[in-house]
Every structure is written in structure tokens, then in C-alpha cells.
Scaffold this motif. Structure first.
Motif, PDB file in Angstrom:
ATOM      1  N   ARG B 157      57.260  33.645  32.204  1.00 49.24           N
ATOM      2  CA  ARG B 157      58.310  32.476  31.840  1.00 49.24           C
ATOM      3  C   ARG B 157      57.995  31.251  32.523  1.00 49.24           C
ATOM      4  NH1 ARG B 157      62.259  35.204  36.967  1.00 49.24           N
ATOM      5  NH2 ARG B 157      62.578  36.547  35.450  1.00 49.24           N
ATOM      6  N   LEU B 158      57.314  31.002  32.309  1.00 51.38           N
ATOM      7  CA  LEU B 158      56.505  29.266  32.879  1.00 51.38           C
ATOM      8  C   LEU B 158      55.843  28.902  31.137  1.00 51.38           C
ATOM      9  CD1 LEU B 158      53.895  29.418  35.121  1.00 51.38           C
ATOM     10  CD2 LEU B 158      55.909  28.243  35.761  1.00 51.38           C
ATOM     11  N   GLY B 159      55.935  29.888  30.367  1.00 51.48           N
ATOM     12  CA  GLY B 159      55.934  30.093  28.734  1.00 51.48           C
ATOM     13  C   GLY B 159      54.845  30.283  28.613  1.00 51.48           C
ATOM     14  N   ALA B 160      55.111  30.167  27.033  1.00 50.25           N
ATOM     15  CA  ALA B 160      53.499  30.344  25.977  1.00 50.25           C
ATOM     16  C   ALA B 160      52.759  30.057  26.034  1.00 50.25           C
ATOM     17  CB  ALA B 160      54.453  31.027  24.124  1.00 50.25           C
ATOM     18  N   GLY B 161      51.727  30.166  26.060  1.00 49.86           N
ATOM     19  CA  GLY B 161      50.408  29.466  25.748  1.00 49.86           C
ATOM     20  C   GLY B 161      49.485  29.095  27.115  1.00 49.86           C
ATOM     21  N   ILE B 162      50.117  29.549  28.655  1.00 45.56           N
ATOM     22  CA  ILE B 162      49.259  29.312  29.569  1.00 45.56           C
ATOM     23  C   ILE B 162      48.754  30.227  30.516  1.00 45.56           C
ATOM     24  CG2 ILE B 162      50.477  28.412  32.226  1.00 45.56           C
ATOM     25  CD1 ILE B 162      52.378  27.256  31.494  1.00 45.56           C
ATOM     26  N   GLN B 163      47.485  29.718  30.644  1.00 48.08           N
ATOM     27  CA  GLN B 163      46.650  30.768  31.252  1.00 48.08           C
ATOM     28  C   GLN B 163      46.512  30.607  32.469  1.00 48.08           C
ATOM     29  OE1 GLN B 163      44.514  32.181  28.700  1.00 48.08           O
ATOM     30  NE2 GLN B 163      45.422  31.423  27.376  1.00 48.08           N
ATOM     31  N   LEU B 164      46.084  32.259  32.878  1.00 51.33           N
ATOM     32  CA  LEU B 164      46.478  31.715  34.255  1.00 51.33           C
ATOM     33  C   LEU B 164      45.348  31.129  35.012  1.00 51.33           C
ATOM     34  CD1 LEU B 164      45.664  36.154  35.075  1.00 51.33           C
ATOM     35  CD2 LEU B 164      47.965  34.250  36.138  1.00 51.33           C
ATOM     36  N   GLN B 165      44.803  30.903  34.245  1.00 48.54           N
ATOM     37  CA  GLN B 165      43.222  29.584  35.130  1.00 48.54           C
ATOM     38  C   GLN B 165      44.105  27.865  36.025  1.00 48.54           C
ATOM     39  OE1 GLN B 165      42.185  31.557  32.332  1.00 48.54           O
ATOM     40  NE2 GLN B 165      40.650  32.404  34.658  1.00 48.54           N
ATOM     41  N   ALA B 166      45.802  27.715  34.569  1.00 43.84           N
ATOM     42  CA  ALA B 166      46.293  26.472  34.811  1.00 43.84           C
ATOM     43  C   ALA B 166      46.981  26.320  35.531  1.00 43.84           C
ATOM     44  CB  ALA B 166      46.200  25.980  33.483  1.00 43.84           C
ATOM     45  N   VAL B 167      47.503  27.630  36.202  1.00 46.25           N
ATOM     46  CA  VAL B 167      48.297  27.795  37.437  1.00 46.25           C
ATOM     47  C   VAL B 167      47.507  27.468  38.580  1.00 46.25           C
ATOM     48  CG1 VAL B 167      50.389  28.191  36.016  1.00 46.25           C
ATOM     49  CG2 VAL B 167      49.204  29.376  37.481  1.00 46.25           C
ATOM     50  N   PRO B 168      48.168  26.720  39.946  1.00 48.18           N
ATOM     51  CA  PRO B 168      47.455  27.168  41.189  1.00 48.18           C
ATOM     52  C   PRO B 168      47.480  28.371  41.884  1.00 48.18           C
ATOM     53  CG  PRO B 168      49.885  25.546  41.690  1.00 48.18           C
ATOM     54  CD  PRO B 168      48.817  26.039  39.630  1.00 48.18           C
ATOM     55  N   ARG B 169      46.249  29.020  42.184  1.00 51.24           N
ATOM     56  CA  ARG B 169      46.835  30.625  42.303  1.00 51.24           C
ATOM     57  C   ARG B 169      45.285  30.416  43.394  1.00 51.24           C
ATOM     58  NH1 ARG B 169      45.353  33.650  38.251  1.00 51.24           N
ATOM     59  NH2 ARG B 169      45.421  35.963  39.787  1.00 51.24           N
ATOM     60  N   ILE B 170      45.137  31.465  43.938  1.00 45.28           N
ATOM     61  CA  ILE B 170      44.240  32.446  44.600  1.00 45.28           C
ATOM     62  C   ILE B 170      43.741  33.506  43.920  1.00 45.28           C
ATOM     63  CG2 ILE B 170      42.848  33.162  46.885  1.00 45.28           C
ATOM     64  CD1 ILE B 170      44.321  30.519  47.671  1.00 45.28           C
ATOM     65  N   GLU B 171      42.697  33.644  43.119  1.00 48.07           N
ATOM     66  CA  GLU B 171      42.642  34.430  42.698  1.00 48.07           C
ATOM     67  C   GLU B 171      41.421  35.666  43.376  1.00 48.07           C
ATOM     68  OE1 GLU B 171      40.075  34.581  38.913  1.00 48.07           O
ATOM     69  OE2 GLU B 171      41.486  32.270  38.722  1.00 48.07           O
ATOM     70  N   ASP B 172      41.603  37.252  43.467  1.00 47.52           N
ATOM     71  CA  ASP B 172      40.582  37.832  44.491  1.00 47.52           C
ATOM     72  C   ASP B 172      39.937  38.327  44.001  1.00 47.52           C
ATOM     73  OD1 ASP B 172      43.066  38.318  46.564  1.00 47.52           O
ATOM     74  OD2 ASP B 172      43.409  40.318  44.904  1.00 47.52           O
ATOM     75  N   ARG B 173      38.480  38.007  44.584  1.00 41.39           N
ATOM     76  CA  ARG B 173      38.321  38.504  44.443  1.00 41.39           C
ATOM     77  C   ARG B 173      36.746  39.181  45.310  1.00 41.39           C
ATOM     78  NH1 ARG B 173      35.286  34.775  40.360  1.00 41.39           N
ATOM     79  NH2 ARG B 173      36.735  34.398  38.663  1.00 41.39           N
ATOM     80  N   HIS B 174      36.745  40.812  44.997  1.00 42.51           N
ATOM     81  CA  HIS B 174      36.161  41.513  46.420  1.00 42.51           C
ATOM     82  C   HIS B 174      35.225  41.933  45.686  1.00 42.51           C
ATOM     83  CE1 HIS B 174      40.279  42.055  48.068  1.00 42.51           C
ATOM     84  NE2 HIS B 174      40.224  42.302  46.522  1.00 42.51           N
ATOM     85  N   ARG B 175      33.930  41.733  47.229  1.00 44.32           N
ATOM     86  CA  ARG B 175      32.939  42.386  46.439  1.00 44.32           C
ATOM     87  C   ARG B 175      32.654  43.029  48.015  1.00 44.32           C
ATOM     88  NH1 ARG B 175      28.144  38.662  45.837  1.00 44.32           N
ATOM     89  NH2 ARG B 175      26.637  39.819  46.595  1.00 44.32           N
ATOM     90  N   VAL B 176      32.377  44.315  47.542  1.00 42.48           N
ATOM     91  CA  VAL B 176      32.502  45.738  48.763  1.00 42.48           C
ATOM     92  C   VAL B 176      30.817  46.024  49.208  1.00 42.48           C
ATOM     93  CG1 VAL B 176      32.498  48.220  49.663  1.00 42.48           C
ATOM     94  CG2 VAL B 176      34.115  46.836  48.015  1.00 42.48           C
ATOM     95  N   TYR B 177      30.493  45.484  50.075  1.00 42.32           N
ATOM     96  CA  TYR B 177      28.820  45.323  50.162  1.00 42.32           C
ATOM     97  C   TYR B 177      28.569  47.141  50.457  1.00 42.32           C
ATOM     98  CZ  TYR B 177      27.733  40.577  51.138  1.00 42.32           C
ATOM     99  OH  TYR B 177      27.017  39.033  50.839  1.00 42.32           O
ATOM    100  N   TYR B 178      26.762  47.403  50.376  1.00 48.09           N
ATOM    101  CA  TYR B 178      26.445  48.825  50.527  1.00 48.09           C
ATOM    102  C   TYR B 178      27.021  49.168  50.337  1.00 48.09           C
ATOM    103  CZ  TYR B 178      26.370  45.632  54.864  1.00 48.09           C
ATOM    104  OH  TYR B 178      26.104  44.087  55.420  1.00 48.09           O
ATOM    105  N   ASN B 179      28.235  49.730  49.172  1.00 47.77           N
ATOM    106  CA  ASN B 179      29.122  51.032  48.807  1.00 47.77           C
ATOM    107  C   ASN B 179      29.629  50.223  47.800  1.00 47.77           C
ATOM    108  OD1 ASN B 179      29.952  53.322  47.979  1.00 47.77           O
ATOM    109  ND2 ASN B 179      30.334  53.938  50.044  1.00 47.77           N
TER     110      ASN B 179
END
Lengths: 383, 382
Positions: B157-179
Motif C-alpha cells: 500500500r505504501l507503494g512500490a519500491g519501499i523497503q522494510l528498513q525505510a519505515v520507522p518500525r521495530i524489528e524483532d531480534r530474538h536470541r534464545v540463550y542456552y537452548n
């Protein structure tokens, strides 16, 4: 079959239960105690997960973001950490189960319209807890992202309405049927009735019969005019009766103490429960045929009733996610069918019109177990 | 003085030898031990999953468009098992009632057209939550699937060519420790090992003590010059050695090869802690033995005591799901400390610097329980 003999045997059994301290405890205390302990103990509603934060940005926006976690009942804030090493140490010590690292330039990047990666470190010792924890974090992140995007679009001339439509093209309306708040206390509170009725009647009946074998008092029965059928009836009826009282007690505890709703037909539930008790008492009879000592009977009862009730009934481990062989095994135990009757009547408000097939299976099961028991119990033991 | 000490030790060794002989002449007990430390652990670790796998799902697709099908096919294995299509809502309700499906996904008519027109559309996901664990997981996975779908649609909807990194949002980066892969057998195998260690440490010393009562040989022991401690300690010593060896065998011959469990911490510390725990629990076992007259009663009391001990210590359920007062009361459970130590050493690779407080708790509780059990059992000799 003479009723007066059965009555005398029932009276004898009753006196024996009342006179032995351990059997009194086993009969009256254990079922209710187990129910309460497990009802509080077996909960999967993960809440108040202790967590800490490393805020490398220290901006207004990062604090705003952090507040989303502070205000959630799923998380329990333990403080701000000065560096990443502290977070690792806190995780290793189990003081926190989850850590959040807000990167530097968090506010600057977001206001400039760039995405920011936020690292969460999750203690994976308990995989279920880790999965639920991940879900909570993702939900908060998704909410915050939506809010950010909405503001971003509104600054670029979108109306609030249009901005919202653009960001949220598809909404997921989830309806948790039968248990709207998805409380495991409702599931467990009612489901544990199955567990108690699965292990307590076999335990009591098996021990009741094997006790006589072990102490040798069964020879008095062998030498008496009492027939095998009369003996078993006199032996088992008190336990069937006691278990019926337990159904009432557990029902009151499930609805009163654990707040589970009862939506179905009480008469149907009681009838099905009686059938299930007859089933499990019969299993106790079979165990008593196999065991010679009370210790062996107790261990057998544990293996044949308690473990299947926990592992193969669907109470904790979903039957759907078992492999085919295990699923088949699960369907061999009556606990699987009775649990569906319990949840069906308590939470789903169903009656006999839907659950009749499960009742039929239980009836069939009871018949087979009792026939095998009656057929194999002899007054004249084979050497 | 030294002579008396040596004689004391000599008697202790002789009695310990007697206990070992008795144990190795009991083939049934040996078979039970073998089963628990091998097959039981393997089965539990392999068979018990508390995750959503192949949950039966059906769809009510009122749109029958390319977009709706694209969304539907994202609900797939291993989490969901798409069992087919439904054609009316009553049918869906009936299937959910009977428990034939866990969830029904309904897509409204004009789904694709409305999406392309820039309208907001809702998709309904109805879940049978009578089992709260399954309900929680199914909703969590459905939200995850839809979040990804939503993101792609929003970018369109935002239009073609817009990358995910180019909008203000939080990216989930999960790191599960020990397992990191949330490998369930790593958790379950240790959990089952701790359960079995608890059960056997309660049962074996108690059984050895009660057997003397049952057979009347305790009268013989009382008239010997042995002190009550010299009678009881060998039972605990011999059974402790057997249990710790069982744990070692199970860890190296079953758990490690079968599930590739990484052992990250100090093994010496782990076995030291295990021995401590076995002693603490054996004290409780002696208490049971002093209450019972027969082995049958021992077994029953052990079963009674095991349930609350296991469930309220975090062996099977996360402590974060317990009511607050129980969470606080956990510091009085030796098993809770042992769990913290065992996972800490084996999976987290933590050392004494981190685990000293749990070790201290175990030592304090252990000596308390041990002396209590010993005292209670000795009372019977007078």
C-alpha cells in the motif's frame, strides 16, 4: 448372590478404611489434596516474567518504548542494567528470564523514518516459556511499530483514518471459544477431575484387594460361603461410592476455588462420571490380579493410571501433536475420552447429543474391564 | 582414640558392603533401576512436547481468491495441519464442539477486492481454548503468521519500491540463550532425570530401612554393638553411590548420545551437587521409613510426597506461572535449588560464582532434612 453378604462385606471394608491411619488419608485426603496442589501447581499462564533493560539510547522515545513493557502484566521489571555483561550475568543467575537491549540512536533512526532492530535475550531453558515470552515481545513490538508508522504517515499528510487503514490492511480477530480469557486454571481446574478419578479409584481398590492377599486374610474369604462375585462387589462398591462423593467435592472445588464455569448438563456429567469411575475401579481390579504385594500394586497403579492420565490424556501434552503410534496409545486409555466429556460439559456446555460416542466407549470399556476382572478372579487360586 | 575411630569406620564399611550385596542380589530392583535410568528418560524426552504441532485446522473461505488462498497456505506444518475447507458457519461450530478441529479460519467475502481497494479487512480465527495451553499457542502462531502477511500488504500500500528498513518500525531480534533452537528434549531429559533422582533418593534408602523392620532383622541389628548411625548411614551411602552412578550413566550413555545435550559447566560440580541432593532427599526418605511399617506404605508415601515436590518446584511447569506466594515458598524446596543448579551447570555453564546462593540453600535445607530424618528414625530404636 445374596445381598446380605455383600452388605456385610461393604461394612467390613468401610471399617477397615476408617481404622487404618494411612488408608484413611489415602481415601479422604489424597484425592482432594492432589486436586488442590495440582490445580495451583500445574499452571501454564506465564506471567510476571522478570526482565531487565539495557537502554543505550536514553531518549524520550526509548523510555516511551520501555513503558510498554513496564505496564504489561506479563513482565516484571527488575531494573536497568549498565552494560550487556550484566545482562548475561543476570540471565545466568536466573534473576531475569529475559533482557531487552535498546540500541543507541533508537530515537534518531525512528524519527528519521528508519527501522531499528531491538535485541531481546531470552532464557531458553524451558522451551515453552521461551516461546510464550517471544510471543509477548513480538506483540508489544508490533503495537509500538503500528503507533510509530501511524505518526509517521500522519506527519506526511495522511489523515489518521487513512494512516490506520494503510498500516492495518488485515486484522486478525481471534475468538477463544469456551474459555475467553484462555485461562489454564479453567482448563486444569476442570481437567484435573479426570486425573483424580483416573488414579484414585484404581489405587484404592487394588490396594484393598492386594492387602488381603498380602496379609493372608483373603483365605478367610476363600473358606467362607461368599462367592467371588459377592466378594468383588462388596470390595468395590465402597470405593465407587466414595469416588462419587469425590466427584461432588471436586466439582465444588473446580467451580468455587478455580472459578471454572459449568455450562453443561449436570445429570449427564454425573452419569458419565459414574461410568468412568466404574471403568477405573475395574482397572484397579485388574491391577490387583497382577500384583501380589501392596508395593507392586502401588507401582503398577502409578504406571497404568497416573502416568497415562498426565501424559496421554491430552491434559498437558496435546494428543494432536503426538506421532501416530503415541496417539494410538493415548486412545487406549479411558482418560482420553473422559477428559473430552469433562471439558465438553464444563467449558463447552455440551450434553449427550454431541458426546454420546465418548460415553459409549466408556461403557464398552467398563464392560470389558469388569468381565475380564470377574472372569479371572478365582476363589481357588491356581498355584 | 584412633583405634576407636578406625573400628567405627571398619563397621561402617562392613555394613555398606552388606547393603551393596543385598542390592545386587535383588534382580527386580536392578531391573527397575535400569529401566528408569535408560528407557524412561528416553521416552519422556522424546515423547513429551508442550508445543503446537500439526494442530487440525479448517478454513471457511468465502472469497475463494488468489489472495485468500495465499493467506491460507501460510497456516501449515509443522504448526497447523490444514484439514480442508468448510462451507458454512454451523458446520464450523459443530466441528469445534466435537473437538474435531482446534481452530477455524474464516475469510470474509470480497477479501481480495477490499484489500486492493485499500480498505481494512478482518479475518476471523476461532480457537477451541478449552485446553488453555493449546489455545495460547495457536493464537500466538496465528498472530505471527498474520503479522507477516499484514506487513507485506502494508508495504504494497505504501507503494512500490519501499523497503522494510525505510519505515520507522521495530524489528524483532530474538536470541534464545542456552537452548537456541528451543530443543524440547534438552529440557525434558534433564527434567525427567531430576524427577527420577528425586523418586529413587526418597524410595531406595527408605526401602532398605523398612525392609529390616518388615523382616524383623532390625532387632538383630539393635543388639549388635552398632550405633543407629552406623546402621543407617551405610544404607544411604550405598544407595547414594548407586543413584549417582545411575545419573552418570544416564547422562553419558543416554542423554548425551541421543539428544546431543551440550554439557557446558563443570561435571565435578554437577556430581557434587547431585550427591548433596541425594543425601538431602534421603533424609526425607528416612522420615518416610520411620512412619511406615511395610514397603507398600513407603511407596504410597513417596508418591504422595513426590507430586507437590515436583509440581511446586518448577520441574514440569515454569515458576513464572505460579501464584506469587508459591513462587516465594519455592526457596524451601530442595528440588527447586537442585533444578537451578543442574540446569545452571549443564546448560548455562555457570559456575560457583553465580550459583553459590542455590548451593548454600541446598546445603542448609539438606542438612536440616538429613538430621531431621536421622533423628526421627533413631527415635524408634529407644
Amino acid at each position: 448372590m445374596r445381598f446380605s453378604r455383600v452388605r456385610a462385606l461393604i461394612y467390613k471394608e468401610w471399617r477397615e478404611i476408617l481404622r487404618d491411619r494411612l488408608y484413611r488419608l489415602m481415601t479422604f485426603g489424597v484425592p482432594v489434596l492432589t486436586f488442590i496442589v495440582l490445580g495451583y501447581g500445574v499452571s501454564m499462564d506465564v506471567e510476571r516474567i522478570p526482565f531487565a533493560v539495557l537502554d543505550e539510547d536514553q531518549s524520550a522515545l526509548s523510555r516511551e518504548y520501555l513503558h510498554r513493557f513496564l505496564d504489561s502484566r506479563y513482565f516484571d521489571f527488575q531494573g536497568i542494567a549498565p552494560d550487556a555483561r550484566t545482562l548475561d550475568a543476570l540471565l545466568a543467575d536466573s534473576r531475569i528470564r529475559f533482557a531487552l537491549i535498546i540500541p543507541p540512536r533508537f530515537q534518531r533512526d525512528l524519527l528519521a523514518g528508519r527501522s531499528v532492530a531491538v535485541q531481546s535475550l531470552i532464557d531458553g531453558i524451558f522451551p515453552y516459556r521461551a516461546q510464550v515470552n517471544k510471543g509477548y515481545v513480538s506483540a508489544i513490538n508490533a503495537h509500538f511499530s503500528t503507533w510509530l508508522l501511524e505518526n509517521y504517515l500522519m506527519e506526511r499528510g495522511f489523515s489518521q483514518e487513512a494512516a490506520r487503514r494503510t498500516i492495518q490492511p488485515v486484522r486478525l480477530e481471534t475468538r477463544a471459544l469456551y474459555n475467553q480469557a484462555v485461562r489454564s486454571r479453567w482448563s486444569m481446574g476442570s481437567g484435573l477431575i479426570m486425573l483424580v478419578l483416573m488414579f484414585s479409584p484404581p489405587f484404592l481398590t487394588a490396594l484393598g484387594i492386594v492387602r488381603e492377599k498380602e496379609q493372608g486374610s483373603i483365605y478367610n474369604i476363600y473358606a467362607s460361603p461368599v462367592s467371588a462375585g459377592e466378594f468383588l462387589l462388596g470390595k468395590l462398591l465402597p470405593y465407587v461410592f466414595l469416588s462419587c462423593i469425590n466427584v461432588f467435592l471436586l466439582w465444588i472445588l473446580a467451580t468455587g476455588l478455580f472459578g471454572a464455569p459449568f455450562k453443561g448438563d449436570p445429570v449427564f456429567f454425573l452419569g458419565a462420571s459414574l461410568l468412568f469411575i466404574i471403568c477405573t475401579t475395574g482397572i484397579g481390579l485388574l491391577i490387583s490380579l497382577l500384583a501380589r504385594t501392596q508395593a507392586a500394586a502401588a507401582i503398577l497403579a502409578m504406571v497404568l493410571t497416573f502416568i497415562p492420565a498426565i501424559l496421554y490424556s491430552g491434559l498437558l501434552v496435546p494428543v494432536e501433536s503426538m506421532d501416530a503410534a503415541t496417539r494410538f496409545q493415548a486412545q487406549l486409555f479411558p482418560a482420553f475420552y473422559y477428559l473430552q466429556i469433562v471439558w465438553g460439559t464444563f467449558l463447552k456446555g455440551l450434553g449427550g447429543s454431541v458426546l454420546w460416542d465418548k460415553v459409549l466407549i466408556l461403557g464398552f470399556y467398563a464392560l470389558i474391564v469388569w468381565l475380564i476382572g470377574l472372569y479371572s478372579f478365582h476363589k481357588r487360586p491356581k498355584r | 582414640m584412633i583405634g576407636a575411630g578406625l573400628r567405627w569406620l571398619d563397621r561402617l564399611i562392613a555394613m555398606t558392603g552388606k547393603e551393596f550385596k543385598q542390592l545386587f542380589r535383588d534382580p527386580i530392583l536392578l531391573a527397575v533401576l535400569f529401566y528408569f535410568f535408560s528407557a524412561d528418560i528416553y521416552l519422556a524426552a522424546n515423547g513429551i512436547h508442550m508445543d503446537l504441532r500439526q494442530a487440525p485446522l479448517m478454513v471457511l473461505d468465502r472469497d475463494q481468491s488468489a489472495t485468500s488462498r495465499e493467506l491460507i497456505q501460510r497456516f501449515r506444518m509443522p504448526y497447523f495441519d490444514l484439514r480442508g475447507e468448510l462451507f458454512d458457519a454451523h458446520q464450523a461450530q459443530a466441528l469445534l464442539d466435537r473437538g474435531a478441529v482446534l481452530a477455524v479460519l474464516s475469510i470474509p467475502p470480497r477479501f481480495q477486492r477490499d484489500l486492493q481497494a485499500g480498505l481494512s479487512v478482518s479475518v476471523q480465527f476461532r480457537v477451541d481454548a478449552s485446553n488453555a495451553i493449546l489455545g495460547t499457542l495457536a493464537i500466538s502462531y496465528a498472530e505471527e503468521i498474520l503479522a507477516r502477511f499484514r506487513q507485506e500488504q502494508a508495504l504494497d500500500r505504501l507503494g512500490a519500491g519501499i523497503q522494510l528498513q525505510a519505515v520507522p518500525r521495530i524489528e524483532d531480534r530474538h536470541r534464545v540463550y542456552y537452548n537456541p533452537n528451543q530443543n524440547n528434549p534438552w529440557f525434558m531429559s534433564i527434567s525427567e532425570l531430576l524427577t527420577i533422582t528425586t523418586m529413587l533418593s526418597l524410595m531406595l534408602p527408605a526401602a532398605a530401612a523398612v525392609r529390616e523392620k518388615e523382616r524383623g532383622t532390625i532387632e538383630q541389628l539393635i543388639v549388635t554393638p552398632l550405633s543407629p548411625l552406623q546402621i543407617l548411614l551405610p544404607k544411604i551411602l550405598s544407595m547414594g553411590v548407586v543413584i549417582v552412578s545411575g545419573v552418570a550413566a544416564s547422562l553419558f550413555l543416554v542423554i548425551k548420545p541421543a539428544f546431543q545435550l551440550p554439557i557446558r559447566g563443570s561435571l565435578a560440580l554437577f556430581f557434587l551437587v547431585t550427591a548433596l541432593y541425594v543425601f538431602a532427599t534421603a533424609g526425607l526418605g528416612l522420615f518416610i521409613a520411620s512412619l511406615s511399617r511395610t514397603f507398600g506404605q513407603v511407596v504410597m508415601l513417596v508418591i504422595l510426597l513426590m507430586m507437590p515436590l515436583l509440581l511446586l518446584s518448577g520441574a514440569w511447569t515454569p515458576p513464572e506461572a505460579m501464584p506469587e506466594f508459591l513462587r516465594r515458598a519455592m526457596i524451601f524446596s530442595p528440588l527447586a535449588h537442585y533444578i537451578e543448579l543442574a540446569y545452571g551447570i549443564l546448560l548455562k555453564g555457570a559456575g560457583l560464582a553465580v550459583l553459590w546462593d542455590s548451593l548454600l540453600g541446598l546445603i542448609l535445607l539438606g542438612s536440616l532434612l538429613f538430621s531431621f530424618g536421622l533423628w526421627h528414625f533413631r527415635r524408634q530404636f529407644d
